[in-house]
Design an enzyme around this catalytic site. Structure first.
Site, PDB file in Angstrom:
ATOM      1  N   GLU A   1      -4.626  -3.551  -6.983  1.00  0.00           N
ATOM      2  CA  GLU A   1      -4.843  -2.227  -7.586  1.00  0.00           C
ATOM      3  C   GLU A   1      -5.095  -1.163  -6.518  1.00  0.00           C
ATOM      4  O   GLU A   1      -5.816  -0.191  -6.731  1.00  0.00           O
ATOM      5  CB  GLU A   1      -6.023  -2.250  -8.594  1.00  0.00           C
TER       6      GLU A   1
ATOM      7  N   ILE B   1       3.504 -10.484  -8.954  1.00  0.00           N
ATOM      8  CA  ILE B   1       3.383  -9.938 -10.303  1.00  0.00           C
ATOM      9  C   ILE B   1       2.604 -10.902 -11.208  1.00  0.00           C
ATOM     10  O   ILE B   1       3.062 -12.007 -11.503  1.00  0.00           O
ATOM     11  CB  ILE B   1       4.772  -9.640 -10.899  1.00  0.00           C
TER      12      ILE B   1
ATOM     13  N   ASN C   1      -8.752  -1.913  -0.630  1.00  0.00           N
ATOM     14  CA  ASN C   1      -9.949  -1.111  -0.399  1.00  0.00           C
ATOM     15  C   ASN C   1      -9.800  -0.185   0.805  1.00  0.00           C
ATOM     16  O   ASN C   1     -10.509   0.821   0.911  1.00  0.00           O
ATOM     17  CB  ASN C   1     -11.171  -2.030  -0.253  1.00  0.00           C
TER      18      ASN C   1
ATOM     19  N   SER D   1       0.823  -1.212   0.000  1.00  0.00           N
ATOM     20  CA  SER D   1       0.000   0.000   0.000  1.00  0.00           C
ATOM     21  C   SER D   1       0.860   1.267   0.000  1.00  0.00           C
ATOM     22  O   SER D   1       0.494   2.278  -0.592  1.00  0.00           O
ATOM     23  CB  SER D   1      -0.933   0.003   1.218  1.00  0.00           C
TER      24      SER D   1
END
Length: 417
Positions: free
Chosen positions: A399, A193, A402, A168
């Site tokens: 990505e 990855i 959350n 993060s």
């Protein structure tokens, strides 16, 4: 203009459109459960390539989804077939082989493809993000060198930001690149990855300057580069049709001309790529949830307990209604965020974070509830619902977790205008 961009795709896709859909996709196209029809609000052109994507998912992906998962097969040939339809570089410029579509178009396509296999579609979405980054920030030479083969998926790409010690907190990454004459010497490692070891191009964020985000640059590392190696293939709960490995750099030699953008621009490039990546991964969650609502609906209609169909149980009726409502709310937010990103609105970053947060959380809950409705059958690998649950669980993590999405949204709200 849009029609000309997709002319090649339509010519390739006609053979798919005329084929009948499998029972699941047939039910979607007939409009049952029309309150969650994913084509509502789309243009005729968007509906057309949505049909192509649904049909490809039904015929080329769904029949193999379980096998790819259980045998951990990376379905190269199937992805290259998808690329023939324009899905290898959906929002990449046409002059380097891309389809030149919008972020909303892309979301529609990834949602449809994910009904056939979330794991494979998620990798295609990461590949698309990498191709877009090269197309957007690369020199003309870099664009024409890398993008055409990426758009056909003759070559594959991986995104390399996360490290063993920086997830993060991406700005604290330690992988370093020191310039030595006409090349950089890269040292460090990247973790988790997607496509690691199989991809041909690695979009690598590395430190060329001081601490913090302004010291980060982006290098394109090609497979076979001296000093590039890979860790063992990770054993994962889901996403098993794509390999995940550590990517390791030990005095890895990378030509200076493989610097993407300018030195110090890497963190900005990475974050701009992730804004679209968050929409993409949320769209993959939508596809899984859409499939699971239909799977749950079908199960309630055929399964009997206590002498009657489960579809007559009001508690389960209400649960199904809640699932459908959450799916629609998620879809609307994702599509609004995609439009905001395409239009470069001031609130685009926050909306992308909201869409990723809300859709991945809600869609996981939808899939998990669908599994619960199947009872013991839902826990068997003979039933697709369990794979959807496993495959989208990671969408709440990657990505940008959350929790990080909540940070981005709250900072936007608490920052004075």
């Amino acid at each position: 203009a849009a029609a000309s961009k997709m002319a090649a795709v339509w010519s390739m896709s006609r053979r798919f459109i005329i084929r009948s859909y499998n029972p699941f996709v047939n039910s979607v196209r007939r409009g049952f459960s029309s309150c969650i029809d994913p084509s509502d609000g789309l243009t005729d052109e968007q509906k057309e390539f949505q049909k192509v994507a649904f049909d490809f998912a039904a015929n080329e992906m769904a029949p193999h989804m379980a096998e790819w998962d259980q045998k951990e097969i990376f379905p190269v040939k199937t992805m290259q077939k998808a690329a023939q339809l324009g899905f290898g570089g959906i929002y990449v410029s046409p002059d380097v082989g891309g389809s030149g579509l919008s972020r909303l178009d892309t979301s529609v396509i990834f949602e449809a493809l994910s009904t056939g296999c979330v794991s494979t579609t998620a990798y295609i979405s990461i590949h698309n993000m990498c191709a877009w980054m090269i197309d957007t920030f690369g020199s003309d030479e870099q664009r024409h060198k890398f993008c055409p083969d990426l758009c056909t998926m003759e070559k594959f790409a991986s995104y390399c930001l996360t490290e063993p010690g920086s997830g993060s907190d991406a700005a604290s990454l330690l992988t370093s690149a020191q310039q030595s004459g006409d090349h950089y010497v890269l040292n460090g490692s990247k973790a988790f990855i997607s496509g690691g070891g199989e991809a041909d191009v690695y979009v690598v964020m590395c430190r060329t300057g001081g601490q913090g985000p302004k010291g980060i640059s982006c290098l394109l590392v090609e497979k076979g580069s001296p000093g590039l190696s890979f860790g063992k293939k990770e054993k994962k709960v889901g996403w098993n049709s794509q390999p995940t490995r550590a990517v390791i750099f030990e005095d890895c030699v990378v030509p200076v001309e493989n610097l993407l953008g300018e030195e110090g621009q890497g963190f900005s490039i990475a974050m701009k790529g992730l804004n679209g990546g968050r929409i993409n991964i949320a769209s993959c969650s939508l596809g899984a949830a859409h499939a699971c609502v239909h799977l749950a609906r079908d199960h309630l209609l055929v399964r009997k307990q206590f002498g009657e169909s489960l579809s007559n149980n009001q508690f389960l009726q209400f649960k199904l209604a809640e699932m459908a409502t959450r799916l629609m709310a998620s879809r609307l937010l994702v599509r609004e965020a995609a439009t905001a990103l395409q239009q470069n609105r001031a609130n685009a970053v926050s909306l992308c974070s909201m869409a990723k947060l809300f859709a991945t959380d809600e869609c996981f809950n939808i899939c998990n509830q669908a599994l619960q409705m199947h009872g013991g059958y839902g826990y068997l690998k003979d039933y697709a619902v369990q794979q959807f649950v496993r495959d989208i669980r990671v969408h709440q993590i990657l990505e940008g977790t959350n929790e990080v999405m909540r940070m981005i949204i709250s900072r936007n709200l608490l920052t004075e205008s």
